[in-house]
Each structure stands twice: as structure tokens, then as C-alpha cells.
Design an enzyme around this catalytic site. Structure first.
Site, PDB file in Angstrom:
ATOM      1  N   SER A  94       0.910  -0.196 -11.072  1.00 25.11           N
ATOM      2  CA  SER A  94       1.549   0.375  -9.898  1.00 25.11           C
ATOM      3  C   SER A  94       0.604   1.455  -9.384  1.00 25.11           C
ATOM      4  O   SER A  94       0.239   2.374 -10.125  1.00 25.11           O
ATOM      5  CB  SER A  94       2.907   0.971 -10.268  1.00 25.11           C
ATOM      6  OG  SER A  94       3.603   1.340  -9.100  1.00 25.11           O
ATOM      7  N   GLU A  95       0.182   1.339  -8.124  1.00 26.36           N
ATOM      8  CA  GLU A  95      -0.958   2.147  -7.664  1.00 26.36           C
ATOM      9  C   GLU A  95      -0.635   3.624  -7.528  1.00 26.36           C
ATOM     10  O   GLU A  95      -1.533   4.433  -7.285  1.00 26.36           O
ATOM     11  CB  GLU A  95      -1.546   1.582  -6.372  1.00 26.36           C
ATOM     12  CG  GLU A  95      -0.672   1.696  -5.149  1.00 26.36           C
ATOM     13  CD  GLU A  95       0.131   0.439  -4.889  1.00 26.36           C
ATOM     14  OE1 GLU A  95       0.419  -0.300  -5.864  1.00 26.36           O
ATOM     15  OE2 GLU A  95       0.481   0.186  -3.714  1.00 26.36           O
TER      16      GLU A  95
END
Lengths: 232, 218, 232, 218
Positions: free
Chosen positions: B46-47
Site C-alpha cells: 500500500s503506497e
């Protein structure tokens, strides 16, 4: 080594109208709630805010927007905010949209004393308009400059009186990068402890980067998208 | 006819290989996590700063400090790691993430993608999309083949402002699976109940039907 | 997710002669002792070693030098090594001296997918010879390129089977930067644990950067300059 | 006559201010830590990755994982923090470290410094010296005024390969204290037992004696 201040109002006391601020957080996660409230109380305006998002109506940077204290947002994503949209469309507010990784890396560059770096995001798009490009190993990159912010305002989980900071989970996000990038860095923490109580191997931001620190109060920690699964 | 969103996600999940690090965008891509094949272990990135994203929390166990890039409450898994946003995009730029799945408004036959801005509409921003498409080493687009007006979203060139250039490698739409090659779109699978003629009719960009085209198994 | 290998010999099994290696450590602190020993056993040669130091006679990279396995060192400081000096003066060994912070940042740039950055060190000195310079805000910087290493070989304190790494004290040094920079990264750890046993907030290098990991044995951890004070 | 090494260190310690972050080089600079004035709290940075360096360990308590930039065993203090080498030099480049003290073979009247290489001698490398002198915001040099042959080390320009250009702000030698200004070296203090004439005789670079010059208090 007198970094501890009484609270949010003392921490932001000298921030003038027109200042360039970095504000940590991703969405409403890990935002400096106490300092934002103090800036609203203080009533400074014409602020430039470097922050990944612009809060929501009635929370986060949305509170500053509501009072028309913000002149310009430098962000990667500014949805979920009707007042923001109104001000933008009416021309009261400027927005500079920056790809999220570029935003993060331009903060990091400032904290690492690197005036500019070469990044991929936005090559061939309108984000590249007017920017210098350069090829390395067959790929084209954009020259991106470090941010130059007067103040960085961040929220950490734990901190000590020497300014060392530890973040929790995804509330880390932009906070350590901005903490390292501010000319003056203000950190609000959920728990302020004495030197020696944090493991020196677990520090995310060494105290050298932090100028003012205080233990915040009454954290609301609003959740933007509450998603759950049912128990079987 | 054609695939529903769940089926598109399921088909994309078949592209996953054991040991992959994968970034899933918002929308259909998020659903891919529900269809990871047995025996395939992937780590979801998840960035906003997490490797090893787990499922949504049980009710009452939401933690406001633990969200994904869509700002949804999530959980971790054993072996998770948190990091800051610069490292997050750093690992993507450095080619450490094996696959990125995202949605699109338009894809061009040369792999250009547009998914962030519609002129004259309020612009919300590109978020991490431009970083992801510019830097990810393998990009699959999950999308409807046509827009609500019935117009093709697979185009000779994008009409909307670009998110990235020449980066899409594969598209899974409700009608089929398409490689994006130097010869344009190549249909390698069609959805059950969809005809090649329908695909040809609904694809505005240069399209080739692979000699080995087959019905999708979903 | 099969990153765990049996030991150092398995970890380095495919490193060919002529490879470009990064080797973590500062002095003899935090060096990958097990992998260095395996490279000596394997007998590969013509290696290019990017490492802050070159070990000492009989330990660390000094062991590879003794066997004449190193063609070139890229380092910031190569003292304390008579065999090194002999090979250098005889022309058997090439050395590229890089300022320590530049060395570290060129590793970091590789791990962050940045092909080049602008740095201050060495401006106006022979280090700047042949390098592009550029002025930002009145200061002159050198354009420095990311390193491109085939393998990074690092030593961590703890690691899990998914490749997550935690370093101890100043044994961290170049190790996390190199771990992030290698096309193939090999980590030897003092303690290998199962996923979930390391706090995800304490990870220094996320497993995505690590391709092979094993628990090392028989660490000597030699001290280069033992300095103590007397008890009162 | 002139100061011994301990006295040079002691005089430099008088430059420290409460709250300073300080990097001390190898040799005389290291001794500065022994003379930090009462009531002045400084945090010592070791560029191999530590803020809050403590004294040498007691015998038997040495930890091979805990060394300073001179590779000596050390200890931490409450409030210490470890970090990697890139962050270490990053904080120096970003101007977060208030003072750097290091030795030199030569200093020129324009602030150039040479301290890493002697032609025709084995080159050991610059280590972190070039980063420190290029990036530190305030640099004091601790050194003998002359070399073993009696030749001045304060020169019109350096004869040895440079470590950095125009960066030295102040010199504390065995003979006195010198500001490095746009007018060259300015003597602001002389060591007890040292005459101005001796300082003039042993300084090859452009030298001014400050009108307010005084005897050093050490």
C-alpha cells in the site's frame, strides 16, 4: 536543549501569515490535529500548505480552508472537500498538484540537503510542462527541486524531550520526511517521554531535526473510510 | 454480457505468481486480493507505507493509524513492514514491486494511460497514480471496455490528459484480455458469451486477434 | 516467498568472477563475515567491491584482497591494510575513492530509483575532475550517479524469513542503503525469526529489497580500535 | 611554548553553545569532548550513524557493534539515536549540525583546507572529510601552527590537494585563535607565552592582528 514547549499555541506562536508550511499526514491519518487547531485560533492567513491532502470539510486542513487561511495547496490529491472545491473554482485558492512520490521525495531531498533529484513520475504528461528532462540509461526523468518550507508541522506517536520521534503504522507516511525538511520543525506527539525511554535503534527521526515538541491532547483521529469485515 | 467486476478481478488474480509484491489500486484492483489462487503467496504493497496489507479489520477493531492508500481501515499480516512515503515510491521506482494493477479511463494502443483528470471537471489530483505508472515494472489495467456512453476506452491515442506514457502491458476488461504490444492491442482471451466481433466493434484502437485466442477461464 | 537459503555458500553460489558487489559495514563493524568467507572459499576473482573500507590484513575484505580476488575497490577510506597498499602500489588493484557521504547517497539513490542526485562533497577538489557541476541557490553541486551493483551483501542483527531486516547500533551504517540498492540482495543475520516476530514499526529494510537470507554462524566481530575508560 | 593538544581542545570547547549538535573529527577534535563547559549541553554526532555519542566504555563493556567514526569503541547516552550513513551525511548537508571540528595539514587564507592526501604517499582516502567540509555550516580547524619542519600550515594557498574550498571559519592552533575572513587570517587571541611576532613569523598566509587581540584564557 530546550525543545519542549507548553502546547500547540506556543509551538506555532511565531508562524506568520504568508508562511510556507509542511503538514504531515495521509488523508486524515497522522495529521497534526493540535497544531492545526492552534493555527485556526491564531488566525494567520495566506498560508502555503505542502500536504499530501487537504483534509475534509470540517477536519484537518479543511478547518484552515474554512477560515480562508490558505492561499495555496501543494498536494497530490485534494478530493473529499466541498469548501476546497468552491474556493478553487472561485479562484480564491491556488493548487499545485504534485505526484505523491514526487511530493515525498522533494521533502526527503530537503532533509538530506540535496537541492534537486531526477524522478520518473509525470514524464510525458502535463506535470512535465516547463520542467527540465534528462535521459539516464534510456529512460527520461524530470528534474525535481527540493521543497523549501519555513515550518514543518508533524504528528508522531512517541517522542522524547530531545526531539527524537517514533511513528505508528501508516500514520508515519509523510511525517518523518517533512520533519527532516523544515527549517523549523514542530512535532506534536501522543506521548512525550524522557531521554533514554526510546530505544535508539527504533528512532525514525533523530532529534537534531526537531526544534519544538509537545504532547498533544484530545486526539480525535477521525477515520475517513471505515471498512470492516464480519466475524464468521 | 461480459465479465462483472468480480470476474475481472478474478482473472487478474490469475496473473499473480508466488512471491510477487503487488500494488493494487482503488476500485476493481482492490478486489483482486479476494481471488489470490491457492498456493500463491503475494505481498500487497500500500503506497502510503505498508508491505503486507491484510484484510479489513473486524468490526470494532479499526485503527485510525492503519489505513490503505484508499484511506480504508485495514490490518497487517505477520511479516508486515511500515515505511515512509519516500521509501514507498522508492521501492516502486527501483523496480522492486513486481506488479501494479490499476483502473483507467482510457488506454492507448501504445500503452499510454489516462486516469486522473477530465477537463472542465473538478480535478482531485493524481495521488500516486503518476508515480506508479511511470515506475512500476509491470502494469495491468482493470477496466470496463467502454464508457457509460458506449464509447471504446481502448483508443488509438488518449483524448484525456495523460497519467503516463507507454506503460500499460496488459488490460483485463469485461470483454477480454489484451496485451499491449508494439503492434497495438492483441486480444488473447475473450470473455464467456462475448464474440470476437463485439470486441472488434468496441475497440477503437489498433487491434489484432491472437491466432491462439481462447475463451477466458473464470 | 522462498528467500531463506541454507547458508553463506548457497547465498553466494551464483556470484561470478567480475561481479560488482556492494559489501556493508563501516570498518569491521557490521560486515558480512559469513559471506566474505564464502567468497574466499568460492575463489571468484576480478571483483569490484563497493564498500566504505577495505578491511584489515587478515579480516573483512582483507581476506579477499589476500587471495587477489579484488580487481577494484570503490571506497572512502582504505587505510589499515598493508596487503592493500602493496597491491595498489604494484598496480594490481584499482581504487576509486569516493567521499563517504557521497558513497552512501549513491547507494541510497539506487535503492530509491533515482539515477542521479546533486551533492556538495568534493566541489573544487580533484574528486570533481570530469564531473558535471551545477549551481542551486548560489552553491555549487556535483552530479553524482547511483551505483549499479549486481549483488549487495549485507549483515543485519535480526531478520525474518520474508527478508525484513533490523540492524543494531552503528552496525547499521551502509547496510540498509546497500540492501536497498542491490539487483540481488543477500542478507546474513545473527538471528533469523519467523514472520510476525519483528515489530513492523521497527523494520529498517522491508523484505521486498531482500532476495536471500540466512542465519550466520561464528561471528567474530573483531574490534579495530578497542578504547576503554577506567572505572573510578 | 604554545598550547599543548589538550589546551587546544579546551579552547575549542569554549566555542560550544548549549543545544549545539557537534561533529568532532579524529585526533585533537576528539579531545574537545573532555572539556565541554558546565551548563552547556551538546549532542555529539558520529558520522557513521549516531547522535548522542557517550564516553568510551568501561573495560569489559566494549560492544563491537558500537563504534565511532574513528572506529573506537564508544557508548550511547540517554536520548541517543542511530541511523544509516546516508541520513548521517544528509543531516550535515541540510545544515542541522551546528559545528564541525577537524584537523588539517594546511589551511589557506581563503578558507580552503587540505587534510586528506600527500602526493607520492599512500592515499588512504578522504573518508567523510570532504562531505563534512563541503556541507557543515560552521567549521573550526584544530591543528599545530607549523609542520614538523617548522613551516607554516596557514598559507596563502594550499599546496596539497584540497579537501574543500572556502569553508574554514576559524582555526585554533598551538599559537592562537584565528578567524578566517575575506581579509585572510585574523588573529583574535594569542596563547600564553606566545608573542605576536612569533605568530607573524610563523604565518605564511595573509595575517591581520585584531585591534582587540588578547591573551587566550585556557
Amino acid at each position: 536543549m530546550k525543545k519542549v514547549v507548553a502546547g500547540a499555541d506556543a509551538a506555532v506562536h511565531d508562524i506568520p501569515s504568508g508562511a510556507i508550511l509542511m503538514l504531515g499526514g495521509f488523508g486524515l491519518c497522522g495529521i497534526p490535529e493540535n497544531c492545526i487547531a492552534a493555527l485556526v485560533r491564531k488566525g494567520v492567513n495566506n498560508l502555503t500548505c505542502i500536504s499530501n491532502n487537504a483534509g475534509v470539510d470540517g477536519f484537518g486542513i479543511g478547518l484552515l480552508l474554512k477560515q480562508k487561511q490558505v492561499k495555496k495547496m501543494i498536494s497530490s490529491y485534494v478530493g473529499e472537500n466541498a469548501e476546497f472545491e468552491r474556493q478553487l473554482l472561485s479562484g480564491e485558492l491556488e493548487v499545485d498538484l504534485v505526484p505523491q512520490g514526487t511530493l515525498a521525495t522533494r521533502c526527503m531531498a530537503a532533509g538530506y540537503g540535496m537541492p534537486a533529484v531526477f524522478l520518473l513520475a509525470g514524464v510525458g504528461t502535463e506535470v512535465a510542462d516547463g520542467k527540465e528532462t534528462r535521459e539516464f540509461n534510456g529512460k527520461t526523468y524530470l528534474l525535481e527541486h527540493a521543497f523549501d518550507a519555513d515550518y514543518a508541522i508533524v504528528k508522531a506517536w512517541k517522542g522524547d524531550t530531545m526531539g527524537n520521534l517514533i511513528f505508528k503504522d501508516t500514520a508515519r507516511n509523510f511525517n518523518p520526511l517533512m520533519a527532516m525538511a523544515g527549517k523549523i520543525t514542530i512535532a506534536e506527539v501522543e506521548e512525550l517521554v524522557q531521554p533514554g525511554q526510546l530505544d535508539p535503534n527504533h528512532i525514525h527521526v533523530p532529534g537534531v531535526y526537531v526544534h519544538r515538541i509537545f504532547q498533544g491532547t484530545d486526539y480525535e483521529k477521525r477515520i475517513e473510510q471505515r471498512t470492516v469485515r464480519k466475524r464468521d | 454480457m461480459g465479465l462483472n467486476k468480480e470476474q475481472i478481478a478474478k482473472r487478474i488474480a490469475m496473473e499473480l505468481r508466488d512471491g510477487f509484491y503487488v500494488n493494487l489500486g482503488i476500485g476493481i484492483p482492490t478486489l483482486v486480493a479476494n481471488y489470490i489462487p491457492d498456493g500463491v503467496n503475494v505481498v500487497l504493497q500500500s503506497e502510503n507505507g505498508l508491505l503486507g496489507m491484510g484484510p479489513f479489520p473486524f468490526e470494532g477493531e479499526e485503527d485510525p493509524d492503519l489505513i490503505n492508500a484508499g484511506k480504508q481501515t485495514i490490518t497487517t499480516l505477520p511479516g508486515s513492514a511500515f515505511f515512509d512515503s519516500a521509501m514507498s515510491f522508492g521501492m516502486i521506482r527501483a523496480g522492486k514491486v513486481d506488479l501494479t494493477v490499476l483502473g483507467a479511463m482510457e488506454v492507448a494502443e501504445n500503452g499510454d494511460i489516462a486516469n486522473w483528470k477530465i477537463p472542465k471537471k473538478m480535478v482531485k489530483g493524481m495521488g500516486g497514480a503518476m508515480d506508479l505508472v511511470a515506475a512500476a515494472k509491470n502494469i495491468i489495467v482493470a477496466m470496463q471496455h467502454t464508457n457509460p456512453k458506449g464509447e471504446s476506452k481502448l483508443l488509438p491515442r488518449c483524448s484525456l490528459p495523460l497519467t503516463g506514457v507507454g506503460c500499460v502491458k496488459k488490460i483485463v476488461s469485461d470483454l477480454g484480455v489484451f496485451d499491449v504490444t508494439s503492434d497495438g492491442f492483441v486480444c488473447i482471451e475473450y470473455a464467456p458469451g462475448v464474440t470476437i466481433d463485439e470486441i472488434i466493434a468496441k475497440t477503437a484502437g489498433r487491434l489484432t486477434i491472437s491466432p491462439s485466442v481462447k475463451e477466458m477461464a473464470v
